[in-house]
Design a protein around this motif. Structure first.
Motif, mmCIF file in Angstrom:
data_model
loop_
_atom_site.group_PDB
_atom_site.id
_atom_site.type_symbol
_atom_site.label_atom_id
_atom_site.label_comp_id
_atom_site.label_asym_id
_atom_site.label_seq_id
_atom_site.Cartn_x
_atom_site.Cartn_y
_atom_site.Cartn_z
ATOM 1 N N LYS A 159 0.789 -1.232 0.000
ATOM 2 C CA LYS A 159 0.000 0.000 0.000
ATOM 3 C C LYS A 159 0.819 1.279 0.000
ATOM 4 O O LYS A 159 0.361 2.299 -0.515
ATOM 5 C CB LYS A 159 -0.933 0.007 1.210
ATOM 6 N N LYS A 160 2.029 1.233 0.563
ATOM 7 C CA LYS A 160 2.799 2.470 0.714
ATOM 8 C C LYS A 160 4.205 2.392 0.111
ATOM 9 O O LYS A 160 4.578 3.209 -0.715
ATOM 10 C CB LYS A 160 2.928 2.845 2.209
ATOM 11 N N THR A 161 4.992 1.421 0.549
ATOM 12 C CA THR A 161 6.412 1.381 0.184
ATOM 13 C C THR A 161 6.612 1.228 -1.320
ATOM 14 O O THR A 161 7.271 2.054 -1.964
ATOM 15 C CB THR A 161 7.134 0.246 0.932
ATOM 16 N N TYR A 162 6.055 0.168 -1.897
ATOM 17 C CA TYR A 162 6.283 -0.074 -3.323
ATOM 18 C C TYR A 162 5.576 0.932 -4.224
ATOM 19 O O TYR A 162 6.153 1.338 -5.241
ATOM 20 C CB TYR A 162 5.978 -1.525 -3.690
ATOM 21 N N PRO A 163 4.379 1.388 -3.913
ATOM 22 C CA PRO A 163 3.817 2.468 -4.734
ATOM 23 C C PRO A 163 4.685 3.734 -4.707
ATOM 24 O O PRO A 163 4.839 4.401 -5.733
ATOM 25 C CB PRO A 163 2.437 2.717 -4.101
ATOM 26 N N SER A 164 5.278 4.046 -3.569
ATOM 27 C CA SER A 164 6.167 5.212 -3.496
ATOM 28 C C SER A 164 7.428 4.998 -4.326
ATOM 29 O O SER A 164 7.863 5.891 -5.064
ATOM 30 C CB SER A 164 6.549 5.504 -2.042
#
Length: 132
Positions: free
Chosen positions: A4-9
Motif C-alpha cells: 500500500k505504501k512502500t512499493y507504490p512510493s
C-alpha cells in the motif's frame, strides 16, 4: 505496508526517473514467497483501477524488484541475501555501490535486524555508502 505504501512510493520515483536506472530493490521479510509471487502481489496494487498505471511501466519496475524471506534475527538468512546483492552489484559493474535499508517492521525487532544488517550487510565505505 509494502503493497500500500512502500512499493507504490518506489514506483512513483521510478516513473519520474528519481531512482538511478541501475537501482535494484530487494524486499526482505518473514513471509515465504517467490519473486513471481511477490511481484504479482505488488503488481495488483500498482495496476488497481485507482492507480491508472501503464502495465508496461509497472512491469519494467517490477523487473528491478526481488524478494527474499528470512528471519529478522538470522545472520545466516541475511548473509544469503547479501551474497545475491553482491552478485548483482558485480554484474552491474560499478566501482561504488550504495545500500539503503528501509525498515517497515515492528519496533520490537528494530534492534535485532539492525544488528544483523550491521554484522552481515554493510558495504565497506570505500566501496559506497550505507543508510539505515
Amino acid at each position: 505496508l509494502a503493497k500500500k505504501k512502500t512499493y507504490p512510493s518506489l514506483f512513483e520515483m521510478f516513473k519520474m526517473s528519481f531512482l538511478p536506472p541501475h537501482a535494484t530493490v530487494v524486499g526482505y521479510a518473514r513471509s515465504k514467497k517467490t519473486d513471481p509471487e511477490f511481484r504479482e502481489h505488488i503488481q495488483k496494487a500498482l495496476l488497481s483501477s485507482k492507480a491508472k498505471n501503464s502495465p508496461e511501466v509497472v512491469e519494467a519496475f517490477l523487473q528491478t524488484c526481488s524478494y527474499r524471506a528470512g528471519a529478522y534475527d538470522s545472520d545466516e538468512d541475511m548473509a544469503k541475501v547479501v551474497k545475491e546483492v553482491e552478485a548483482i552489484e558485480k554484474d552491474k559493474g560499478f566501482a561504488k555501490n550504495n545500500r539503503l535499508f528501509y525498515f517497515a517492521i515492528p519496533p520490537t525487532v528494530f534492534a535485532s535486524i539492525g544488528g544483523v544488517i550491521k554484522r552481515t550487510a554493510m558495504i565497506d565505505t570505500a566501496k559506497g555508502w550505507n543508510r539505515l
